[in-house]
Design a protein around this motif. Structure first.
Motif, mmCIF file in Angstrom:
data_model
loop_
_atom_site.group_PDB
_atom_site.id
_atom_site.type_symbol
_atom_site.label_atom_id
_atom_site.label_comp_id
_atom_site.label_asym_id
_atom_site.label_seq_id
_atom_site.Cartn_x
_atom_site.Cartn_y
_atom_site.Cartn_z
ATOM 1 N N LYS A 28 50.192 46.690 25.433
ATOM 2 C CA LYS A 28 51.598 46.467 25.777
ATOM 3 C C LYS A 28 51.776 45.115 26.467
ATOM 4 N N GLU A 29 50.678 44.565 27.019
ATOM 5 C CA GLU A 29 50.721 43.215 27.583
ATOM 6 C C GLU A 29 50.698 42.191 26.439
ATOM 7 N N ARG A 30 51.539 41.192 26.549
ATOM 8 C CA ARG A 30 51.538 40.110 25.554
ATOM 9 C C ARG A 30 51.481 38.760 26.271
ATOM 10 N N LYS A 31 51.018 37.755 25.532
ATOM 11 C CA LYS A 31 50.947 36.410 26.089
ATOM 12 C C LYS A 31 51.664 35.429 25.165
ATOM 13 N N VAL A 32 52.415 34.531 25.782
ATOM 14 C CA VAL A 32 53.085 33.470 25.031
ATOM 15 C C VAL A 32 52.177 32.253 25.021
ATOM 16 N N ILE A 33 51.745 31.837 23.836
ATOM 17 C CA ILE A 33 50.924 30.639 23.685
ATOM 18 C C ILE A 33 51.657 29.705 22.746
ATOM 19 N N HIS A 34 52.435 28.818 23.321
ATOM 20 C CA HIS A 34 53.268 27.875 22.573
ATOM 21 C C HIS A 34 54.232 28.621 21.646
ATOM 22 N N SER A 35 53.987 28.687 20.351
ATOM 23 C CA SER A 35 54.916 29.361 19.435
ATOM 24 C C SER A 35 54.394 30.721 18.973
ATOM 25 N N SER A 36 53.407 31.249 19.666
ATOM 26 C CA SER A 36 52.868 32.567 19.341
ATOM 27 C C SER A 36 53.077 33.517 20.514
ATOM 28 N N ILE A 37 53.504 34.745 20.207
ATOM 29 C CA ILE A 37 53.672 35.772 21.232
ATOM 30 C C ILE A 37 52.879 36.982 20.754
ATOM 31 N N LEU A 38 51.713 37.198 21.368
ATOM 32 C CA LEU A 38 50.768 38.171 20.838
ATOM 33 C C LEU A 38 50.210 39.097 21.913
ATOM 34 N N PRO A 39 49.909 40.346 21.528
ATOM 35 C CA PRO A 39 49.197 41.260 22.424
ATOM 36 C C PRO A 39 47.692 41.128 22.203
ATOM 37 N N TYR A 40 46.906 41.861 22.964
ATOM 38 C CA TYR A 40 45.492 42.034 22.651
ATOM 39 C C TYR A 40 45.433 42.955 21.435
ATOM 40 N N MET A 41 44.524 42.656 20.505
ATOM 41 C CA MET A 41 44.457 43.399 19.250
ATOM 42 C C MET A 41 43.052 43.962 19.049
ATOM 43 N N ARG A 42 42.981 45.274 18.729
ATOM 44 C CA ARG A 42 41.688 45.944 18.565
ATOM 45 C C ARG A 42 41.506 46.392 17.102
ATOM 46 N N PHE A 43 40.353 46.069 16.551
ATOM 47 C CA PHE A 43 40.064 46.380 15.155
ATOM 48 C C PHE A 43 38.746 47.142 15.044
#
Length: 442
Positions: A419-434
């Motif tokens: 549910k935590e996300r980070k803004v990195i310039h033009s990307s807004i992403l959560p931690y992703m598990r595969f």
């Protein structure tokens, strides 16, 4: 600048252009560089540039100049027409028809940025460096702080005439931790904001220190097959590029997209929803209109694992008989292409700690150094800043570990999003598990 636009269009039409577009951008930028644990250089510059695109009997011509003086504007128009006359015709070449209805986007320009000076940039760069050096084991290899005020104008012979102001601040720090003979993996952390109030260099510095210090004491591991937990930065390196390539209509039309022919079909886990949204002011790619003057909008690309849409500019949209999605991209130096704007992955419902606690055997990766084939999705490379996870516990750092797999298989095997996300310039992403990823120990 509106007069510059009108002059370019008038000159091009007088020389025989059927359609004409003029794009002007001005920028005032200050940047301070960090090198080898010290502030090394500061620079400020102002710039203005013009790009003219014309169509002559379906043939495209383009020319750019780094000036908006009248003689240079006329030169750009004349050269663009000259280029069009020796270019092949293409029935899909066109400009957006009619005047685009564009609503101003709030949150991308801060008036306080007008008073921001080079000295302010230097002070913030020094603050970033000091915070990164708060642990004596940390060595900062490079970094920067940049402040920019940008204004752009776009007009065409179909009646479009638009302008917009943007302010942007960005910062980064890169380096490692050294404890005697123990040297950690390199790491880079960054941040950005459209507003002065949103500047927070301490957050990037703190995360940088935490990551490199926790990368000390790295050990070799045995090979295994397990779960891969990517930080937002690692997800950009490993996942985003291949997905962006595959949702680009130009890639689809050139038959280099893995998603070609899959609209309406499931291409990922139901956990995955992806948006391209230039109307979200959190991302640095936010703007009211695209490189052709088409209004930006929120585009849902993947919804609960189902592919819903590709990204288009006017040219690729005309080829497929659809409307542009507002994804014409480019600067004054090139004619418009197609590209994503703010790439946004919807958050999950679990915390990062919860994602970790469910992993029996896996690895958290903060950086990836290797190759990703954007066409077929295959990737292989070295884990950087990786930490082993066993029985729900985040363990020691690892070294000499290779990771290999396929991006498109990974998104089908997506097992969790934070549910935590980070803004990195033009990307807004959560931690992703595969799940089901192969790790090879050294």
């Amino acid at each position: 600048m509106q007069d510059v636009i009108r002059l370019a269009i008038k000159e091009a039409e007088a020389l025989g252009a059927g359609d004409c577009e003029a794009y002007v951008a001005t920028a005032s930028e200050s940047e301070v560089f960090i090198e080898n644990n010290d502030l090394k250089q500061a620079k400020s510059q102002d710039s203005a540039a013009l790009g003219v695109r014309v169509l002559v009997n379906g043939a495209l011509g383009f020319y750019a100049v780094n000036s908006v003086a009248a003689d240079k504007v006329k030169q750009a128009a004349a050269m663009a027409v000259k280029m069009a006359r020796v270019s092949p015709r293409d029935k899909f070449n066109s400009l957006p028809s009619g005047r685009s209805k564009v609503a101003p986007l709030r949150g991308i320009y801060d008036r306080k940025a007008e008073a921001f000076e080079a000295g302010d940039a230097a002070s913030l760069a020094a603050e970033l460096l000091q915070a990164a050096k708060s642990d004596s084991r940390v060595s900062v290899d490079s970094g920067n702080f940049t402040a920019a005020l940008v204004r752009h104008w776009l007009g065409n012979s179909n009646g479009t005439l638009l302008s917009e102001r943007l302010s942007a601040f960005s910062w980064s720090v890169m380096g490692m931790a050294i404890d005697g003979s123990d040297v950690s993996s390199f790491d880079v952390q960054s941040g950005s904001s459209h507003s002065v109030k949103g500047i927070n260099v301490l957050s990037a510095a703190d995360e940088f220190v935490h990551t490199v210090v926790n990368s000390l004491g790295a050990r070799k591991i045995d090979s295994f097959n397990g779960e891969m937990l990517l930080t937002p930065a690692a997800a950009i390196e490993l996942v985003e590029e291949a997905v962006e390539h595959s949702i680009n209509s130009d890639s689809v039309q050139k038959k280099s997209s893995h998603f070609a022919g899959k609209l309406g079909r499931s291409i990922a886990s139901p956990l995955l929803t992806i948006e391209d949204d230039a109307t979200n002011p959190q991302g640095l790619a936010a703007a009211s209109f695209d490189r052709e003057g088409v209004a930006h909008k929120r585009n849902v690309i993947v919804e609960k694992g189902v592919l819903k849409k590709f990204l288009y500019n006017t040219y690729t949209a005309r080829k497929d008989g659809v409307r542009s999605t507002g994804n014409a991209s480019g600067s004054t130096t090139t004619p418009p292409s197609v590209a994503a704007t703010n790439f946004i992955v919807a958050p999950g419902r679990q915390s990062l700690d919860s994602l970790v606690s469910e992993i029996k055997q896996g690895m958290m990766i903060s950086r990836f150094s290797g190759n990703v084939n954007p066409v077929n999705g295959d990737f292989s490379g070295v884990v950087k800043g990786g930490r082993i996870i066993k029985n729900g516990e985040l363990g020691h750092a690892v070294k000499e570990v290779m990771v290999a797999g396929n991006v498109f298989k990974c998104i089908k095997n997506l097992t969790g999003l934070s549910k935590e996300r980070k803004v990195i310039h033009s990307s807004i992403l959560p931690y992703m598990r595969f799940g089901g990823v192969s790790f090879t120990g050294g």
